[in-house]
Design a protein around this motif. Structure first.
Motif, mmCIF file in Angstrom:
data_model
loop_
_atom_site.group_PDB
_atom_site.id
_atom_site.type_symbol
_atom_site.label_atom_id
_atom_site.label_comp_id
_atom_site.label_asym_id
_atom_site.label_seq_id
_atom_site.Cartn_x
_atom_site.Cartn_y
_atom_site.Cartn_z
ATOM 1 N N ARG A 8 16.689 0.844 -13.904
ATOM 2 C CA ARG A 8 17.050 -0.556 -13.709
ATOM 3 C C ARG A 8 18.210 -0.922 -14.626
ATOM 4 O O ARG A 8 18.369 -0.325 -15.702
ATOM 5 N N PRO A 9 19.008 -1.928 -14.251
ATOM 6 C CA PRO A 9 20.132 -2.357 -15.097
ATOM 7 C C PRO A 9 19.699 -2.812 -16.490
ATOM 8 O O PRO A 9 20.486 -2.797 -17.422
ATOM 9 N N THR A 10 18.428 -3.188 -16.622
ATOM 10 C CA THR A 10 17.915 -3.663 -17.917
ATOM 11 C C THR A 10 17.663 -2.521 -18.894
ATOM 12 O O THR A 10 17.351 -2.767 -20.053
ATOM 13 N N GLY A 11 17.765 -1.286 -18.422
ATOM 14 C CA GLY A 11 17.450 -0.130 -19.255
ATOM 15 C C GLY A 11 16.047 0.388 -19.019
ATOM 16 O O GLY A 11 15.686 1.465 -19.479
ATOM 17 N N GLU A 12 15.221 -0.388 -18.306
ATOM 18 C CA GLU A 12 13.884 0.083 -17.970
ATOM 19 C C GLU A 12 13.978 1.116 -16.850
ATOM 20 O O GLU A 12 14.918 1.112 -16.063
ATOM 21 N N VAL A 13 12.986 1.991 -16.796
ATOM 22 C CA VAL A 13 12.916 2.998 -15.745
ATOM 23 C C VAL A 13 11.516 2.946 -15.149
ATOM 24 O O VAL A 13 10.521 3.002 -15.874
ATOM 25 N N TYR A 14 11.448 2.814 -13.828
ATOM 26 C CA TYR A 14 10.180 2.839 -13.114
ATOM 27 C C TYR A 14 10.006 4.226 -12.525
ATOM 28 O O TYR A 14 10.903 4.732 -11.855
ATOM 29 N N ILE A 15 8.863 4.818 -12.771
ATOM 30 C CA ILE A 15 8.552 6.124 -12.202
ATOM 31 C C ILE A 15 7.250 5.953 -11.434
ATOM 32 O O ILE A 15 6.240 5.534 -11.986
ATOM 33 N N CYS A 16 7.307 6.254 -10.169
ATOM 34 C CA CYS A 16 6.121 6.012 -9.345
ATOM 35 C C CYS A 16 6.051 6.998 -8.188
ATOM 36 O O CYS A 16 6.968 7.760 -7.943
ATOM 37 N N GLY A 17 4.935 6.940 -7.488
ATOM 38 C CA GLY A 17 4.839 7.674 -6.246
ATOM 39 C C GLY A 17 3.810 8.771 -6.159
ATOM 40 O O GLY A 17 3.829 9.548 -5.227
ATOM 41 N N MET A 18 2.890 8.868 -7.111
ATOM 42 C CA MET A 18 1.837 9.874 -7.005
ATOM 43 C C MET A 18 0.791 9.359 -6.024
ATOM 44 O O MET A 18 0.145 8.356 -6.274
ATOM 45 N N SER A 19 0.645 10.033 -4.912
ATOM 46 C CA SER A 19 -0.275 9.578 -3.873
ATOM 47 C C SER A 19 -1.647 10.218 -4.022
ATOM 48 O O SER A 19 -1.774 11.360 -4.456
ATOM 49 N N ALA A 20 -2.640 9.477 -3.625
ATOM 50 C CA ALA A 20 -4.013 9.961 -3.576
ATOM 51 C C ALA A 20 -4.752 9.141 -2.538
ATOM 52 O O ALA A 20 -4.403 7.988 -2.288
ATOM 53 N N GLU A 21 -5.724 9.746 -1.920
ATOM 54 C CA GLU A 21 -6.541 9.010 -0.953
ATOM 55 C C GLU A 21 -7.795 8.527 -1.653
ATOM 56 O O GLU A 21 -8.604 9.323 -2.105
ATOM 57 N N GLU A 22 -7.911 7.216 -1.786
ATOM 58 C CA GLU A 22 -9.060 6.608 -2.437
ATOM 59 C C GLU A 22 -9.434 5.332 -1.697
ATOM 60 O O GLU A 22 -8.588 4.705 -1.077
ATOM 61 N N GLU A 23 -10.694 4.963 -1.797
ATOM 62 C CA GLU A 23 -11.151 3.712 -1.225
ATOM 63 C C GLU A 23 -10.686 2.558 -2.116
ATOM 64 O O GLU A 23 -10.680 2.677 -3.336
ATOM 65 N N VAL A 24 -10.308 1.459 -1.513
ATOM 66 C CA VAL A 24 -9.919 0.276 -2.269
ATOM 67 C C VAL A 24 -11.189 -0.367 -2.822
ATOM 68 O O VAL A 24 -12.100 -0.691 -2.063
ATOM 69 N N PRO A 25 -11.275 -0.543 -4.140
ATOM 70 C CA PRO A 25 -12.484 -1.170 -4.699
ATOM 71 C C PRO A 25 -12.561 -2.653 -4.343
ATOM 72 O O PRO A 25 -11.534 -3.289 -4.097
ATOM 73 N N ASP A 26 -13.767 -3.180 -4.308
ATOM 74 C CA ASP A 26 -13.964 -4.600 -4.008
ATOM 75 C C ASP A 26 -13.398 -5.485 -5.108
ATOM 76 O O ASP A 26 -12.900 -6.564 -4.849
ATOM 77 N N ASP A 27 -13.483 -5.024 -6.345
ATOM 78 C CA ASP A 27 -13.030 -5.802 -7.495
ATOM 79 C C ASP A 27 -11.641 -5.323 -7.928
ATOM 80 O O ASP A 27 -11.475 -4.182 -8.347
ATOM 81 N N PRO A 28 -10.617 -6.188 -7.842
ATOM 82 C CA PRO A 28 -9.262 -5.787 -8.254
ATOM 83 C C PRO A 28 -9.184 -5.293 -9.692
ATOM 84 O O PRO A 28 -8.314 -4.501 -10.032
ATOM 85 N N GLU A 29 -10.097 -5.735 -10.550
ATOM 86 C CA GLU A 29 -10.107 -5.283 -11.947
ATOM 87 C C GLU A 29 -10.431 -3.796 -12.055
ATOM 88 O O GLU A 29 -10.178 -3.173 -13.083
ATOM 89 N N GLN A 30 -11.003 -3.226 -10.994
ATOM 90 C CA GLN A 30 -11.356 -1.804 -11.010
ATOM 91 C C GLN A 30 -10.184 -0.902 -10.603
ATOM 92 O O GLN A 30 -10.300 0.312 -10.640
ATOM 93 N N ILE A 31 -9.077 -1.501 -10.229
ATOM 94 C CA ILE A 31 -7.906 -0.711 -9.836
ATOM 95 C C ILE A 31 -7.170 -0.285 -11.106
ATOM 96 O O ILE A 31 -6.614 -1.120 -11.817
ATOM 97 N N ILE A 32 -7.215 1.005 -11.381
ATOM 98 C CA ILE A 32 -6.541 1.544 -12.562
ATOM 99 C C ILE A 32 -5.753 2.784 -12.155
ATOM 100 O O ILE A 32 -6.041 3.417 -11.144
ATOM 101 N N GLY A 33 -4.769 3.096 -12.948
ATOM 102 C CA GLY A 33 -3.985 4.294 -12.693
ATOM 103 C C GLY A 33 -4.806 5.547 -12.926
ATOM 104 O O GLY A 33 -5.637 5.594 -13.833
#
Length: 131
Positions: A8-33
């Motif tokens: 990014r122009p700010t000097g930050e760098v985003y690195i993403c894209g590791m895919s996995a098949e998982e069920e979406v939890p009911d509670d958003p607080e349970q979504i972790i990397g």
């Protein structure tokens, strides 16, 4: 999805894209990397640039994102047969933002006119999953 690096122009760098098949939890607080995926992305960062090592940088966030996708990677768009007047347009994965305008226009036609003329929606029918 292959990992991607976004400087990014700010000097930050985003690195993403590791895919996995998982069920979406009911509670958003349970979504972790996933720790194994995060470790792999850190290794990728070091290979991209010597400035992206943990000694050189500060990790600001470790996040997870769910991209809804069907088993055949084709969205489901149309009226739900069991529920008159209920329409779905889901399963676009990361392409939802790009295809949202056309999908929205097609669904609007479907709701108002009973069929879409902007695009043939037959290939997006949920019926392809019904044996």
């Amino acid at each position: 999805m292959d990992p991607e690096v976004f400087p990014r122009p700010t000097g930050e760098v985003y690195i993403c894209g590791m895919s996995a098949e998982e069920e979406v939890p009911d509670d958003p607080e349970q979504i972790i990397g996933n720790p194994a995926s995060i470790l792999m992305l850190k290794r990728l960062a070091k290979n991209v640039s010597s400035h992206l090592t943990e000694e050189e940088t500060q990790v600001k966030a470790k996040q997870a994102c769910f991209l809804l996708c069907t088993d055949d990677s084709v969205p489901v768009i149309g009226e739900v047969p069991e529920v008159k007047g209920c329409y779905v347009a889901t399963g676009h994965s990361c392409w939802g933002i790009l295809n949202g305008l056309a999908t929205g226009a097609a669904v609007a036609e479907l709701v108002v006119d009973g069929h879409a003329t902007i695009v043939d929606l037959s290939c997006f029918s949920h019926a392809r999953f019904v044996a």
